[in-house]
Design a protein around this motif. Structure first.
Motif, PDB file in Angstrom:
ATOM      1  N   CYS A 154       0.861  -1.180   0.000  1.00 29.81           N
ATOM      2  CA  CYS A 154       0.000   0.000   0.000  1.00 29.81           C
ATOM      3  C   CYS A 154       0.898   1.232   0.000  1.00 29.81           C
ATOM      4  CB  CYS A 154      -0.888  -0.002   1.242  1.00 29.81           C
ATOM      5  SG  CYS A 154      -2.104   1.331   1.271  1.00 29.81           S
ATOM      6  N   LYS A 167       2.592   4.553   0.842  1.00 30.65           N
ATOM      7  CA  LYS A 167       2.651   5.116   2.188  1.00 30.65           C
ATOM      8  C   LYS A 167       1.594   6.185   2.456  1.00 30.65           C
ATOM      9  CE  LYS A 167       7.459   4.108   3.221  1.00 30.65           C
ATOM     10  NZ  LYS A 167       8.771   4.647   3.539  1.00 30.65           N
ATOM     11  N   ARG A 224      -1.701   4.457   2.827  1.00 25.20           N
ATOM     12  CA  ARG A 224      -1.646   3.635   4.032  1.00 25.20           C
ATOM     13  C   ARG A 224      -1.927   4.484   5.263  1.00 25.20           C
ATOM     14  NH1 ARG A 224       4.232   1.641   5.934  1.00 25.20           N
ATOM     15  NH2 ARG A 224       4.453   3.845   6.315  1.00 25.20           N
ATOM     16  N   PHE A 228      -7.123  -1.312  10.070  1.00 28.00           N
ATOM     17  CA  PHE A 228      -5.784  -1.232   9.489  1.00 28.00           C
ATOM     18  C   PHE A 228      -4.758  -0.711  10.488  1.00 28.00           C
ATOM     19  CE2 PHE A 228      -8.752  -0.565   5.923  1.00 28.00           C
ATOM     20  CZ  PHE A 228      -8.354  -1.592   5.087  1.00 28.00           C
ATOM     21  N   ILE A 280      -0.074  -0.304  10.966  1.00 26.67           N
ATOM     22  CA  ILE A 280       1.266  -0.457  10.392  1.00 26.67           C
ATOM     23  C   ILE A 280       2.136  -1.162  11.432  1.00 26.67           C
ATOM     24  CG2 ILE A 280       3.284   0.743   9.476  1.00 26.67           C
ATOM     25  CD1 ILE A 280       1.268   3.104   8.876  1.00 26.67           C
ATOM     26  N   TRP A 328       3.753  -1.041   3.119  1.00 28.06           N
ATOM     27  CA  TRP A 328       2.906  -2.174   3.494  1.00 28.06           C
ATOM     28  C   TRP A 328       1.956  -1.745   4.603  1.00 28.06           C
ATOM     29  CZ3 TRP A 328       2.945  -7.355   1.772  1.00 28.06           C
ATOM     30  CH2 TRP A 328       3.882  -7.620   0.765  1.00 28.06           C
ATOM     31  N   VAL A 329       0.791  -2.365   4.642  1.00 28.78           N
ATOM     32  CA  VAL A 329      -0.180  -2.111   5.697  1.00 28.78           C
ATOM     33  C   VAL A 329      -0.766  -3.457   6.121  1.00 28.78           C
ATOM     34  CG1 VAL A 329      -2.198  -1.777   4.176  1.00 28.78           C
ATOM     35  CG2 VAL A 329      -2.111  -0.611   6.392  1.00 28.78           C
ATOM     36  N   SER A 340      -3.127  -4.894  -4.165  1.00 28.90           N
ATOM     37  CA  SER A 340      -1.746  -5.219  -3.829  1.00 28.90           C
ATOM     38  C   SER A 340      -1.088  -6.003  -4.967  1.00 28.90           C
ATOM     39  CB  SER A 340      -1.709  -6.022  -2.530  1.00 28.90           C
ATOM     40  OG  SER A 340      -0.385  -6.197  -2.100  1.00 28.90           O
TER      41      SER A 340
END
Length: 119
Positions: free
Chosen positions: A49, A51, A54, A65, A67, A76-77, A97
């Motif tokens: 994802c 940033k 995210r 969700f 991190i 990434w998430v 993704s």
């Protein structure tokens, strides 16, 4: 509510996706490039994802969700599987993704999966 088997089934239905165990967890790869994992005893999903997106997701839906500390510097998430609305939401997350990891030849060969938002 989606579970790990739904993640596996949907991820493996995406073109040229394979499953590989890495870091003692299932990972899913397109053309060798990782786009999803099943960490936390397969109760969550980690996906690519951007940033900026995210951060917005985490702020908008922190119950869904977050991190992971060791992934903060990467795009990434994590998503809690039991917080996802349905299989459709899971499919959208995985497809997005997948698109971020897939090589251009696959994106061109599968236009129904669409381009990554903003591209």
């Amino acid at each position: 509510m989606p579970d790990a088997e739904d993640v596996r089934r949907i991820a493996l239905s995406l073109p040229e996706t394979t499953e590989k165990i890495a870091w003692s967890m299932p990972t899913f790869r397109v053309a060798g490039k990782m786009f999803a994992t099943l960490p936390e005893d397969e109760t969550s999903l980690a996906v690519r994802c951007p940033k900026e997106e995210r951060d917005e997701l985490v702020l908008a839906e922190p119950e869904k969700f977050w991190i992971a500390d060791h992934e903060a510097q990467f795009a990434w998430v994590r998503a809690r599987l039991d917080a996802l609305e349905d299989e459709g939401e899971l499919r959208d997350i995985l497809a997005d993704s997948w698109r971020q990891a897939a090589p251009p030849r696959l994106l061109e060969a599968h236009p129904g999966l669409g381009p990554v938002a903003g591209e």
